[in-house]
Design a protein around this motif. Structure first.
Motif, PDB file in Angstrom:
ATOM      1  N   TRP A   1      -9.794  -0.828  -1.787  1.00 50.98           N
ATOM      2  CA  TRP A   1      -9.203  -2.202  -2.601  1.00 50.98           C
ATOM      3  C   TRP A   1      -7.847  -2.323  -2.170  1.00 50.98           C
ATOM      4  CZ3 TRP A   1     -13.495  -3.168  -4.804  1.00 50.98           C
ATOM      5  CH2 TRP A   1     -14.545  -2.239  -5.276  1.00 50.98           C
ATOM      6  N   ASP A   2      -7.364  -2.228  -0.818  1.00 48.04           N
ATOM      7  CA  ASP A   2      -6.129  -2.284  -0.306  1.00 48.04           C
ATOM      8  C   ASP A   2      -6.042  -3.565   0.664  1.00 48.04           C
ATOM      9  OD1 ASP A   2      -7.154  -0.762   1.743  1.00 48.04           O
ATOM     10  OD2 ASP A   2      -5.870   1.008   1.090  1.00 48.04           O
ATOM     11  N   SER A   3      -4.930  -3.209   1.779  1.00 47.92           N
ATOM     12  CA  SER A   3      -4.724  -4.034   2.739  1.00 47.92           C
ATOM     13  C   SER A   3      -5.877  -3.565   3.928  1.00 47.92           C
ATOM     14  CB  SER A   3      -3.355  -3.933   3.564  1.00 47.92           C
ATOM     15  OG  SER A   3      -3.200  -2.619   3.977  1.00 47.92           O
ATOM     16  N   THR A   4      -6.471  -2.567   3.808  1.00 44.95           N
ATOM     17  CA  THR A   4      -7.545  -2.099   5.046  1.00 44.95           C
ATOM     18  C   THR A   4      -8.967  -2.548   4.341  1.00 44.95           C
ATOM     19  OG1 THR A   4      -7.946  -0.046   4.099  1.00 44.95           O
ATOM     20  CG2 THR A   4      -6.048  -0.179   5.630  1.00 44.95           C
ATOM     21  N   ALA A   5      -8.991  -3.124   3.298  1.00 42.66           N
ATOM     22  CA  ALA A   5     -10.483  -3.290   2.541  1.00 42.66           C
ATOM     23  C   ALA A   5     -11.315  -4.357   3.211  1.00 42.66           C
ATOM     24  CB  ALA A   5     -10.436  -3.603   1.000  1.00 42.66           C
ATOM     25  N   GLY A   6     -12.607  -4.100   2.968  1.00 45.02           N
ATOM     26  CA  GLY A   6     -13.518  -5.353   3.373  1.00 45.02           C
ATOM     27  C   GLY A   6     -13.611  -6.129   2.368  1.00 45.02           C
ATOM     28  N   GLY A   7     -14.221  -7.388   2.705  1.00 41.37           N
ATOM     29  CA  GLY A   7     -14.521  -8.352   1.667  1.00 41.37           C
ATOM     30  C   GLY A   7     -13.738  -9.587   1.596  1.00 41.37           C
ATOM     31  N   PHE A   8     -14.224 -10.587   1.042  1.00 42.59           N
ATOM     32  CA  PHE A   8     -13.459 -12.113   0.927  1.00 42.59           C
ATOM     33  C   PHE A   8     -12.074 -12.008   0.609  1.00 42.59           C
ATOM     34  CE2 PHE A   8     -12.310 -15.357  -2.240  1.00 42.59           C
ATOM     35  CZ  PHE A   8     -11.984 -16.443  -1.258  1.00 42.59           C
ATOM     36  N   ARG A   9     -11.740 -11.268  -0.455  1.00 39.11           N
ATOM     37  CA  ARG A   9     -10.415 -11.155  -0.977  1.00 39.11           C
ATOM     38  C   ARG A   9      -9.359 -10.716   0.251  1.00 39.11           C
ATOM     39  NH1 ARG A   9      -6.498  -7.322  -0.379  1.00 39.11           N
ATOM     40  NH2 ARG A   9      -8.165  -5.735  -1.104  1.00 39.11           N
TER      41      ARG A   9
ATOM     42  N   ASP B   1       0.735  -1.264   0.066  1.00 40.80           N
ATOM     43  CA  ASP B   1       0.039   0.061   0.103  1.00 40.80           C
ATOM     44  C   ASP B   1       0.723   1.207   0.048  1.00 40.80           C
ATOM     45  OD1 ASP B   1      -2.283  -1.573   0.157  1.00 40.80           O
ATOM     46  OD2 ASP B   1      -2.678  -1.099   2.341  1.00 40.80           O
ATOM     47  N   ARG B   2       1.667   1.315   0.620  1.00 35.95           N
ATOM     48  CA  ARG B   2       2.514   2.437   1.131  1.00 35.95           C
ATOM     49  C   ARG B   2       3.563   3.017  -0.238  1.00 35.95           C
ATOM     50  NH1 ARG B   2       5.159  -1.553   3.725  1.00 35.95           N
ATOM     51  NH2 ARG B   2       7.285  -1.953   3.080  1.00 35.95           N
ATOM     52  N   ASP B   3       3.582   2.049  -1.310  1.00 41.71           N
ATOM     53  CA  ASP B   3       4.327   2.389  -2.375  1.00 41.71           C
ATOM     54  C   ASP B   3       3.450   2.898  -3.378  1.00 41.71           C
ATOM     55  OD1 ASP B   3       6.433   1.386  -1.170  1.00 41.71           O
ATOM     56  OD2 ASP B   3       6.774  -0.387  -2.340  1.00 41.71           O
ATOM     57  N   ARG B   4       4.070   3.706  -4.286  1.00 44.24           N
ATOM     58  CA  ARG B   4       3.135   4.101  -5.361  1.00 44.24           C
ATOM     59  C   ARG B   4       3.096   3.377  -6.554  1.00 44.24           C
ATOM     60  NH1 ARG B   4       2.075   9.643  -5.148  1.00 44.24           N
ATOM     61  NH2 ARG B   4       3.084  10.726  -3.373  1.00 44.24           N
ATOM     62  N   GLY B   5       2.202   3.293  -7.356  1.00 44.60           N
ATOM     63  CA  GLY B   5       2.204   2.668  -8.631  1.00 44.60           C
ATOM     64  C   GLY B   5       1.045   1.606  -8.366  1.00 44.60           C
ATOM     65  N   LEU B   6       1.100   0.688  -9.419  1.00 45.38           N
ATOM     66  CA  LEU B   6       0.085  -0.505  -9.641  1.00 45.38           C
ATOM     67  C   LEU B   6       0.288  -1.465  -8.532  1.00 45.38           C
ATOM     68  CD1 LEU B   6      -2.482  -1.511 -11.230  1.00 45.38           C
ATOM     69  CD2 LEU B   6      -0.447  -2.567 -12.536  1.00 45.38           C
ATOM     70  N   ARG B   7      -0.755  -1.891  -7.691  1.00 45.34           N
ATOM     71  CA  ARG B   7      -0.737  -3.067  -7.117  1.00 45.34           C
ATOM     72  C   ARG B   7      -1.733  -4.335  -7.773  1.00 45.34           C
ATOM     73  NH1 ARG B   7      -2.967   0.456  -3.766  1.00 45.34           N
ATOM     74  NH2 ARG B   7      -4.932  -0.491  -3.528  1.00 45.34           N
ATOM     75  N   VAL B   8      -0.675  -5.303  -8.057  1.00 43.28           N
ATOM     76  CA  VAL B   8      -1.488  -6.220  -9.097  1.00 43.28           C
ATOM     77  C   VAL B   8      -1.301  -7.655  -8.156  1.00 43.28           C
ATOM     78  CG1 VAL B   8       0.680  -6.650 -10.206  1.00 43.28           C
ATOM     79  CG2 VAL B   8      -1.891  -7.308 -11.386  1.00 43.28           C
ATOM     80  N   GLY B   9      -0.306  -7.805  -7.735  1.00 46.30           N
ATOM     81  CA  GLY B   9      -0.019  -9.303  -6.911  1.00 46.30           C
ATOM     82  C   GLY B   9      -0.764  -9.159  -5.625  1.00 46.30           C
ATOM     83  N   HIS B  10      -0.455  -8.281  -4.782  1.00 46.41           N
ATOM     84  CA  HIS B  10      -0.924  -8.309  -3.450  1.00 46.41           C
ATOM     85  C   HIS B  10      -1.652  -6.983  -2.918  1.00 46.41           C
ATOM     86  CE1 HIS B  10       1.172 -12.092  -2.138  1.00 46.41           C
ATOM     87  NE2 HIS B  10       1.858 -11.907  -3.092  1.00 46.41           N
TER      88      HIS B  10
ATOM     89  N   GLY C   1      -5.477   3.930 -11.214  1.00 49.31           N
ATOM     90  CA  GLY C   1      -4.287   3.518 -11.617  1.00 49.31           C
ATOM     91  C   GLY C   1      -3.297   2.772 -10.748  1.00 49.31           C
ATOM     92  N   ARG C   2      -3.980   2.389  -9.491  1.00 52.47           N
ATOM     93  CA  ARG C   2      -3.247   1.496  -8.518  1.00 52.47           C
ATOM     94  C   ARG C   2      -4.086   0.060  -8.553  1.00 52.47           C
ATOM     95  NH1 ARG C   2      -1.241   3.285  -3.230  1.00 52.47           N
ATOM     96  NH2 ARG C   2       0.296   1.875  -4.086  1.00 52.47           N
ATOM     97  N   VAL C   3      -5.165  -0.126  -8.843  1.00 52.95           N
ATOM     98  CA  VAL C   3      -5.929  -1.285  -8.879  1.00 52.95           C
ATOM     99  C   VAL C   3      -6.067  -1.922 -10.351  1.00 52.95           C
ATOM    100  CG1 VAL C   3      -6.229  -1.434  -6.401  1.00 52.95           C
ATOM    101  CG2 VAL C   3      -7.922  -0.444  -8.224  1.00 52.95           C
ATOM    102  N   ILE C   4      -6.414  -3.387 -10.437  1.00 43.59           N
ATOM    103  CA  ILE C   4      -7.032  -3.661 -11.734  1.00 43.59           C
ATOM    104  C   ILE C   4      -8.240  -3.957 -11.744  1.00 43.59           C
ATOM    105  CG2 ILE C   4      -6.753  -5.526 -13.390  1.00 43.59           C
ATOM    106  CD1 ILE C   4      -4.334  -3.983 -13.222  1.00 43.59           C
ATOM    107  N   ALA C   5      -8.867  -3.331 -12.667  1.00 43.37           N
ATOM    108  CA  ALA C   5     -10.588  -3.795 -12.853  1.00 43.37           C
ATOM    109  C   ALA C   5     -10.772  -4.780 -13.770  1.00 43.37           C
ATOM    110  CB  ALA C   5     -11.176  -2.278 -13.151  1.00 43.37           C
ATOM    111  N   LEU C   6     -11.930  -5.382 -13.746  1.00 44.01           N
ATOM    112  CA  LEU C   6     -12.264  -6.654 -14.123  1.00 44.01           C
ATOM    113  C   LEU C   6     -11.842  -6.817 -15.645  1.00 44.01           C
ATOM    114  CD1 LEU C   6     -14.054  -9.056 -13.957  1.00 44.01           C
ATOM    115  CD2 LEU C   6     -16.143  -8.130 -14.810  1.00 44.01           C
ATOM    116  N   ASP C   7     -11.990  -5.813 -16.482  1.00 45.24           N
ATOM    117  CA  ASP C   7     -11.523  -6.043 -17.975  1.00 45.24           C
ATOM    118  C   ASP C   7      -9.993  -5.316 -18.179  1.00 45.24           C
ATOM    119  OD1 ASP C   7     -13.788  -7.663 -18.926  1.00 45.24           O
ATOM    120  OD2 ASP C   7     -14.847  -6.205 -18.347  1.00 45.24           O
ATOM    121  N   GLU C   8      -9.367  -4.902 -17.346  1.00 44.67           N
ATOM    122  CA  GLU C   8      -8.072  -4.277 -17.377  1.00 44.67           C
ATOM    123  C   GLU C   8      -6.899  -5.458 -17.535  1.00 44.67           C
ATOM    124  OE1 GLU C   8      -8.091   0.116 -15.710  1.00 44.67           O
ATOM    125  OE2 GLU C   8      -8.093  -1.325 -14.258  1.00 44.67           O
ATOM    126  N   PRO C   9      -5.677  -5.202 -18.154  1.00 45.35           N
ATOM    127  CA  PRO C   9      -4.793  -6.073 -18.097  1.00 45.35           C
ATOM    128  C   PRO C   9      -4.053  -6.244 -16.964  1.00 45.35           C
ATOM    129  CG  PRO C   9      -4.312  -4.115 -19.337  1.00 45.35           C
ATOM    130  CD  PRO C   9      -5.432  -3.907 -19.032  1.00 45.35           C
TER     131      PRO C   9
END
Length: 286
Positions: free
Chosen positions: A172-180, A45-54, A256-264
């Motif tokens: 959508w990060d380490s503080t988010a709710g939800g199953f993921r 979270d603390r880094d800038r840029g796209l988070r894709v793996g974690h 620009g930091r998280v991937i939506a359903l149809d983004e690569p």
């Protein structure tokens, strides 16, 4: 289509073929390429840029593709090999068959956490760690962390995650709710630091606690089970889908930091939608 089996059901021959293929990928340099890929896309979270793996919604589809790519390399060497999975809610002992001499080897010795048994022991000459932030060139583990004990996730902790009908939620990060986040393991009560997936990494210790976790071959068995758990959640909540469906709007801090359903998803340019299922590629023996 091939089958991923529970590791406790593997025959001695299957164990030998799996470890032999992993060792060959290490020898020819392919294995360390996968370690570098995981480290590159471990963006907190603390880094800038796209988070894709974690710490992001693409945690599950990204790792699904990552495991499939690794499995392709294994099966190119031996078509009879697939990644087994480790159910860490039932095989909870440091002396489970998973950690036997004929499979992954055991915990590290107390003096320096160096793994001394099994095919990935440094002393055997076939497994030198070359990627990571540690100076140790040998594989390290500290199963259960006896000096500061941590337990593996319980069935109740796992069910707590699977019962959540929401896939993910803003921010959508380490503080988010939800199953993921419940399964990835950042969502935990104040009395704990980790749950589920994260707790397993901490229980193993050593190289499994950082971005270069695939230095330890148990990584693949752990994440195969995580992949199976995503299947179970989908079956439990058939009307719940991947979120976010659309990219965050301009001005949102997560744009620009998280991937939506149809983004690569880098590095493959495959979208989460394309990884929502694995039918026709592999199945799980349960």
């Amino acid at each position: 289509m091939y089958t991923r089996q529970n590791q406790k059901n593997l025959t001695s021959t299957q164990k030998r073929r799996f470890t032999a293929a992993v060792l060959e990928l290490k020898r020819n340099g392919t294995y360390d390429r996968f370690v570098r890929t995981h480290d590159k896309y471990f963006v907190p979270d603390r880094d800038r840029g796209l988070r894709v793996g974690h710490m992001s919604p693409s945690f599950f589809p990204w790792h699904r593709r990552y495991l499939v790519e690794f499995e392709k390399e294994l099966r190119a060497l031996d078509p009879g090999v697939s990644i087994p999975y480790w159910d860490w809610t039932t095989d909870t002992s440091p002396v489970s068959s998973l950690w036997a001499e004929d499979f992954l080897g055991g915990t590290g010795r107390s003096s320096d956490r160096q793994v001394m048994t099994g095919p990935f022991a440094y002393a055997r000459g076939d497994w030198t760690v070359t990627v990571g932030i540690t100076e140790a060139r040998y594989l390290t583990r500290n199963l259960g962390r006896p000096q500061n004990p941590v337990s593996l996730p319980t069935p109740a902790e796992l069910q707590w995650a699977i019962d959540d009908p929401t896939y993910d939620a803003s921010p959508w990060d380490s503080t988010a709710g939800g199953f993921r986040n419940r399964l990835e393991g950042w969502a935990a009560p104040k009395s704990e630091r980790w749950r589920n997936h994260n707790k397993v990494h901490q229980w193993i210790g050593g190289h499994m606690t950082g971005g270069t976790a695939p230095n330890d071959p148990v990584f693949w068995l752990h994440h195969a089970f995580v992949d199976l758990l995503w299947d179970r959640w989908q079956q439990r909540h058939p009307s719940s889908g991947y979120r976010p469906a659309k990219a965050p709007v301009p001005g949102d801090a997560q744009r620009g930091r998280v991937i939506a359903l149809d983004e690569p998803m880098p590095p493959w340019n495959i979208s989460p939608r394309e990884m929502l299922g694995h039918q026709g590629v592999y199945r799980y023996e349960v």
